[in-house]
Design an enzyme around this catalytic site. Sequence first.
Site, PDB file in Angstrom:
ATOM      1  N   SER A 144      28.344 -43.857 -65.744  1.00  0.00           N
ATOM      2  CA  SER A 144      27.638 -43.000 -64.796  1.00  0.00           C
ATOM      3  C   SER A 144      26.126 -43.003 -64.993  1.00  0.00           C
ATOM      4  O   SER A 144      25.376 -42.867 -64.028  1.00  0.00           O
ATOM      5  CB  SER A 144      28.171 -41.569 -64.911  1.00  0.00           C
ATOM      6  OG  SER A 144      28.031 -41.104 -66.239  1.00  0.00           O
ATOM      7  N   LYS A 162      22.295 -50.666 -74.041  1.00  0.00           N
ATOM      8  CA  LYS A 162      22.599 -49.753 -72.946  1.00  0.00           C
ATOM      9  C   LYS A 162      21.329 -49.488 -72.156  1.00  0.00           C
ATOM     10  O   LYS A 162      20.325 -49.025 -72.712  1.00  0.00           O
ATOM     11  CB  LYS A 162      23.195 -48.451 -73.488  1.00  0.00           C
ATOM     12  CG  LYS A 162      23.619 -47.482 -72.393  1.00  0.00           C
ATOM     13  CD  LYS A 162      24.648 -46.475 -72.860  1.00  0.00           C
ATOM     14  CE  LYS A 162      24.118 -45.507 -73.873  1.00  0.00           C
ATOM     15  NZ  LYS A 162      25.073 -44.392 -74.123  1.00  0.00           N
ATOM     16  N   MET A 249      21.954 -51.289 -80.108  1.00  0.00           N
ATOM     17  CA  MET A 249      22.763 -51.074 -81.313  1.00  0.00           C
ATOM     18  C   MET A 249      23.497 -52.369 -81.633  1.00  0.00           C
ATOM     19  O   MET A 249      23.568 -53.277 -80.801  1.00  0.00           O
ATOM     20  CB  MET A 249      23.755 -49.938 -81.083  1.00  0.00           C
ATOM     21  CG  MET A 249      24.824 -50.237 -80.036  1.00  0.00           C
ATOM     22  SD  MET A 249      25.608 -48.758 -79.352  1.00  0.00           S
ATOM     23  CE  MET A 249      24.443 -48.369 -78.032  1.00  0.00           C
ATOM     24  N   MET A 252      29.877 -54.099 -81.597  1.00  0.00           N
ATOM     25  CA  MET A 252      31.099 -53.872 -82.363  1.00  0.00           C
ATOM     26  C   MET A 252      32.291 -54.390 -81.570  1.00  0.00           C
ATOM     27  O   MET A 252      32.534 -53.935 -80.449  1.00  0.00           O
ATOM     28  CB  MET A 252      31.294 -52.377 -82.640  1.00  0.00           C
ATOM     29  CG  MET A 252      30.125 -51.708 -83.328  1.00  0.00           C
ATOM     30  SD  MET A 252      29.895 -52.278 -85.023  1.00  0.00           S
ATOM     31  CE  MET A 252      31.324 -51.593 -85.814  1.00  0.00           C
ATOM     32  N   ASP A 292      32.186 -35.455 -75.902  1.00  0.00           N
ATOM     33  CA  ASP A 292      32.724 -36.142 -74.724  1.00  0.00           C
ATOM     34  C   ASP A 292      33.930 -36.973 -75.151  1.00  0.00           C
ATOM     35  O   ASP A 292      33.780 -38.053 -75.724  1.00  0.00           O
ATOM     36  CB  ASP A 292      31.665 -37.048 -74.102  1.00  0.00           C
ATOM     37  CG  ASP A 292      32.159 -37.727 -72.823  1.00  0.00           C
ATOM     38  OD1 ASP A 292      33.334 -37.514 -72.453  1.00  0.00           O
ATOM     39  OD2 ASP A 292      31.376 -38.468 -72.203  1.00  0.00           O
ATOM     40  N   ASN A 297      34.994 -43.950 -74.871  1.00  0.00           N
ATOM     41  CA  ASN A 297      34.096 -43.798 -76.014  1.00  0.00           C
ATOM     42  C   ASN A 297      34.741 -44.191 -77.332  1.00  0.00           C
ATOM     43  O   ASN A 297      34.115 -44.063 -78.392  1.00  0.00           O
ATOM     44  CB  ASN A 297      33.604 -42.352 -76.107  1.00  0.00           C
ATOM     45  CG  ASN A 297      32.720 -41.978 -74.928  1.00  0.00           C
ATOM     46  OD1 ASN A 297      32.162 -42.845 -74.274  1.00  0.00           O
ATOM     47  ND2 ASN A 297      32.603 -40.688 -74.672  1.00  0.00           N
ATOM     48  N   ASP A 311      29.005 -44.077 -77.929  1.00  0.00           N
ATOM     49  CA  ASP A 311      28.419 -43.091 -77.012  1.00  0.00           C
ATOM     50  C   ASP A 311      28.287 -41.707 -77.645  1.00  0.00           C
ATOM     51  O   ASP A 311      29.206 -40.886 -77.592  1.00  0.00           O
ATOM     52  CB  ASP A 311      29.235 -42.993 -75.720  1.00  0.00           C
ATOM     53  CG  ASP A 311      28.418 -42.349 -74.596  1.00  0.00           C
ATOM     54  OD1 ASP A 311      27.505 -41.562 -74.909  1.00  0.00           O
ATOM     55  OD2 ASP A 311      28.707 -42.633 -73.420  1.00  0.00           O
TER      56      ASP A 311
END
Length: 449
Positions: A144, A162, A249, A252, A292, A297, A311
Amino acid sequence: MNDDELNATRAPGLPVPSSRLARLARLGSTGAGVAGRVAAGGLAELGRGRRPHLRDLVLTPGNVRRVTDQLADMRGAAMKLGQLLSMDAGEVLPPELAAIMARLRAGAEAMPPAQLRRVLDREWPPGWLGAFARFDVHPIAAASIGQVHRAVLKGGPTLAIKVQYPGVADSIDSDVANVGALMRMSGLLPRGFDLAPYLAEARAQLHAETDYAAEGAHLARFGGLLGGDDRFAVPDFVGEWSTRSVLSMSFMPGDPIETVEHASQAIRDRVARNLIELTLRELFDFGWMQTDPNFANYRWDAEGGRIVLLDFGATRRITPEVADLHRRLLTAALDGDPATLRALAAEVGVIGPDTSPAHANRLVAMAEIACAELRRNEPLDIAALDLPRRMQAEALALAEDGLVPPPLPMDALHVQRKIAGMYLLAARLRARVPVRELVEAHLGRTGPN
């Protein structure tokens, strides 16, 4: 990747409307379209000699599709608010509203490469492209508020980058106000329900989540808190390629956490237990919680047997007061103490000064449904408990009887949202978890009294 790829204008993707005027026009057209369809549907029902019901007119397939598609196309606060409401609908809103918002849990459309290039040119130094051996122009995830790209630095590590959609941070206040207006217009909120505090909290949370510098600090904090725990993996924060609108980051590897559903019972149980225990550690030990619980996530590194945590934008400080409140709630639940549960429900605000005695009794009875399961000594077969359906049935009965949910303290609501999300994930994995044992350990108790 090269300049032509990033500058491509015909590559897949849907531009994010970045100006406030464009976003207001999108929401305004959505509201007008829904209102027009409702009016036309109402006239048609009257023409058939039937009295139209607003809820039935709003919840047509066409209106549901129109609202969700428009919010998904806009991304940003409009889509994020829909995601928050769809996950929390069982807590504070009727299920019909969850049906409208449910599609928003899925991934968003990606922004086109040309728009991506403009964002990165604004955020990074000139010539930044030369530092990368590879930059995948197509995102590996689109949500979002931003989308994530995989990139490899020359002579360096693979990164997950991101990138925030342009205009998202500046449009939060107007987006939230306009989505709130759409919700009020829908007629789906319980009569007398005060939406304002929830919209205010959504606004504050969204402003926090668009601050990628703050999220980077949370990422580094949790990396330190969990650095010696081989059950979890947290990406390394890469500050030199991060700004307020770009978060870099270490990349992963991992699969969606839902893939654990197909693993052995032992692995399913272990994953659910570890996540529930992590939630208790966040609440009682860390003083920080990632609030969240969206399944996206969490990832599963099958090769390393680790849960990858992603996140941290929704990370919140857990005050000693909030931790103490939940410690007392869990103690009363384990002790089977309805009088204390009632007092704590009043302290939290679930039972307000205007709540009738009959409604208060039913609310305490609802709490006791969950508490009775918590007191079991054997591992809980969480999927078999079917608690969400049972609790929702009780909540709907209360709503039909005229109960208007009072505004709840937002700190407690965020904790409850995280706990509910872990419950739903454990149910999805069909896990059996010794919940009482875990809770007893974090309360400093040795077992049943």
